[in-house]
Design an enzyme around this catalytic site. Structure first.
Site, PDB file in Angstrom:
ATOM      1  N   PRO A  37       0.815  -1.224   0.000  1.00 36.95           N
ATOM      2  CA  PRO A  37       0.000   0.000   0.000  1.00 36.95           C
ATOM      3  C   PRO A  37       0.846   1.271   0.000  1.00 36.95           C
ATOM      4  O   PRO A  37       1.856   1.371   0.700  1.00 36.95           O
ATOM      5  CB  PRO A  37      -0.824  -0.129   1.284  1.00 36.95           C
ATOM      6  CG  PRO A  37      -0.943  -1.598   1.499  1.00 36.95           C
ATOM      7  CD  PRO A  37       0.374  -2.168   1.042  1.00 36.95           C
ATOM      8  N   CYS A  38       0.380   2.259  -0.773  1.00 34.42           N
ATOM      9  CA  CYS A  38       1.171   3.472  -0.990  1.00 34.42           C
ATOM     10  C   CYS A  38       0.670   4.682  -0.211  1.00 34.42           C
ATOM     11  O   CYS A  38       1.341   5.711  -0.181  1.00 34.42           O
ATOM     12  CB  CYS A  38       1.171   3.819  -2.482  1.00 34.42           C
ATOM     13  SG  CYS A  38      -0.460   4.322  -3.116  1.00 34.42           S
ATOM     14  N   GLN A  39      -0.504   4.574   0.428  1.00 33.56           N
ATOM     15  CA  GLN A  39      -1.167   5.783   0.930  1.00 33.56           C
ATOM     16  C   GLN A  39      -0.295   6.621   1.861  1.00 33.56           C
ATOM     17  O   GLN A  39      -0.304   7.854   1.793  1.00 33.56           O
ATOM     18  CB  GLN A  39      -2.467   5.415   1.663  1.00 33.56           C
ATOM     19  CG  GLN A  39      -3.564   4.893   0.744  1.00 33.56           C
ATOM     20  CD  GLN A  39      -3.507   3.385   0.581  1.00 33.56           C
ATOM     21  OE1 GLN A  39      -2.475   2.763   0.788  1.00 33.56           O
ATOM     22  NE2 GLN A  39      -4.635   2.795   0.216  1.00 33.56           N
TER      23      GLN A  39
ATOM     24  N   LEU B 277       2.902   6.815   1.876  1.00 33.40           N
ATOM     25  CA  LEU B 277       4.132   7.243   1.216  1.00 33.40           C
ATOM     26  C   LEU B 277       3.883   8.256   0.114  1.00 33.40           C
ATOM     27  O   LEU B 277       4.817   8.904  -0.361  1.00 33.40           O
ATOM     28  CB  LEU B 277       4.852   6.024   0.616  1.00 33.40           C
ATOM     29  CG  LEU B 277       5.370   5.001   1.624  1.00 33.40           C
ATOM     30  CD1 LEU B 277       5.737   3.700   0.920  1.00 33.40           C
ATOM     31  CD2 LEU B 277       6.578   5.534   2.371  1.00 33.40           C
TER      32      LEU B 277
END
Length: 381
Positions: free
Chosen positions: A74-76, A78
């Protein structure tokens, strides 16, 4: 015999589409039931998929030994749109239990030959580069030779989607010379990545490599050819709705629309709604349009502003509507045979959270498959 891989944070299994038919997925994992349903319907039933929180997965649930572990975590936390929690955040922090599984497999003598981790460009600079340092140290501590690249899907698809990939090769394997270069390349190693490398520990730098990827041929696909006249899942806006969208534009953006009208031909653009401060510092919703034949980066639909709008200008005619689910999948490089979720938001989230298919294929052709071939030849010799 096919190459083997594990697919963590698998979503709809887009990495598998990119790897192709020469690769077999031995194990896949995701926590999202809706994404898991899409994975299964598009991957022959997906018996290899375990629907479970990665933090609860154990090594004994993972079969065999993989040539490649792929993880689009998951990128949220970053992303530039996030709140800066980085790898300490609840969602992007899922890298840690994932990496613990890689460590556990290594302890059991089942360490994967290759590990590829994908995330947003912001992963390089989040927390002042400390998150990048953590990722690099994770690879170095397990004895992997590793490096990173930034690949923008725009090389292959009409979508601006730069993504960060850190790729490690197990220390006992040989690296083909064709995969390596002596210094960073401006195509794959932007200044932020070079600076991130400069700040790594001596131990991490010792195991670092500059990956060499072929420069792809000029992209042939265009945004206009992907746009459906009769889309499913969305409808064209009324004249009033399109007029309202135009009213949200600044003079600069309205001039772009007027310039498109003057061409007298069909011109396709994309629009995002964003909150911008005006001259008095008051935040207002604005509609920003681009007519460069490239869609903006697909994002998950956390509110209307994150859904991309299509604007079609033909002479004095201006029409608009949301991007359709099928168009979103096409912008990720998925085939028309890909079975879409029924609900619009589910389909858009699946696309926005995914990895662009041709980017995975490029990495497979440029690094993964040459490494496997080099080491199989070494065994024969």
């Amino acid at each position: 015999m096919p190459h083997s891989y594990y697919d963590f944070f698998a979503g709809g299994g887009m990495a598998g589409f990119g790897l192709g038919s020469d690769w077999q997925c031995l194990f896949a994992n995701d926590i999202d039931a809706k994404k898991a349903a899409s994975y299964r319907v598009n991957h022959g039933g997906g018996k290899e998929l375990l629907l479970k929180d990665v933090a609860q997965v154990t090594a004994d649930e993972i079969p065999g030994t993989a040539d490649l572990v792929w993880a689009s975590f998951p990128c949220q936390d970053l992303s530039l749109a996030g709140k800066g929690a980085g790898l300490a955040g609840k969602r992007s922090g899922m890298f840690k239990p994932f990496w613990q599984l890689v460590c556990d497999l290594t302890d059991e003598g089942r360490g994967p030959k290759m590990v590829a981790v994908e995330n947003v460009y912001g992963a390089i600079t989040s927390n002042g580069g400390r998150d990048f340092h953590t990722l690099a140290a994770s690879f170095a501590d397990l004895g992997y030779r590793f490096g990173a690249v930034v690949v923008d899907a725009v090389h292959f698809l009409p979508q601006s989607r730069p993504r960060f990939f850190i790729i490690g090769i197990r220390g006992d394997l040989r690296l083909p010379e064709s995969c390596l270069q002596a210094a960073p390349s401006p195509v794959w190693h932007p200044p932020a990545l070079v600076e991130g490398h400069n700040l790594l520990s001596a131990e991490a730098k010792e195991r670092w490599v500059w990956w060499n990827l072929p420069v792809p041929a000029s992209r042939e696909s265009t945004l206009a050819e992907l746009i459906e006249e009769d889309p499913k899942g969305v409808t064209w806006h009324s004249k009033a709705e399109t007029a309202y969208l135009l009213s949200l534009m600044t003079d600069l953006n309205r001039k772009k629309v007027e310039a498109a009208k003057q061409l007298g031909t069909r011109k396709v653009g994309t629009v995002y709604r964003r909150t911008r401060p005006d001259a008095d510092g008051v935040k207002r919703q604005r509609a920003e349009v681009r007519f460069d034949d490239i869609a903006g980066c697909l994002r998950t639909p956390s509110g209307g502003s994150s859904r991309q709008t299509i604007m079609v200008v033909e002479g004095r005619s201006v029409r608009s509507r949301l991007l359709s689910p099928r168009e979103a999948m096409a912008l990720m490089g998925l085939p028309e045979s890909f079975i879409l979720p029924e609900r619009y938001n589910d389909a858009y989230k699946l696309a926005g959270d995914g990895v662009a298919v041709p980017v995975v294929r490029h990495l497979a052709q440029g690094i993964f498959e040459p490494v496997l071939k080099r080491n199989r030849l070494a065994l024969v010799a």
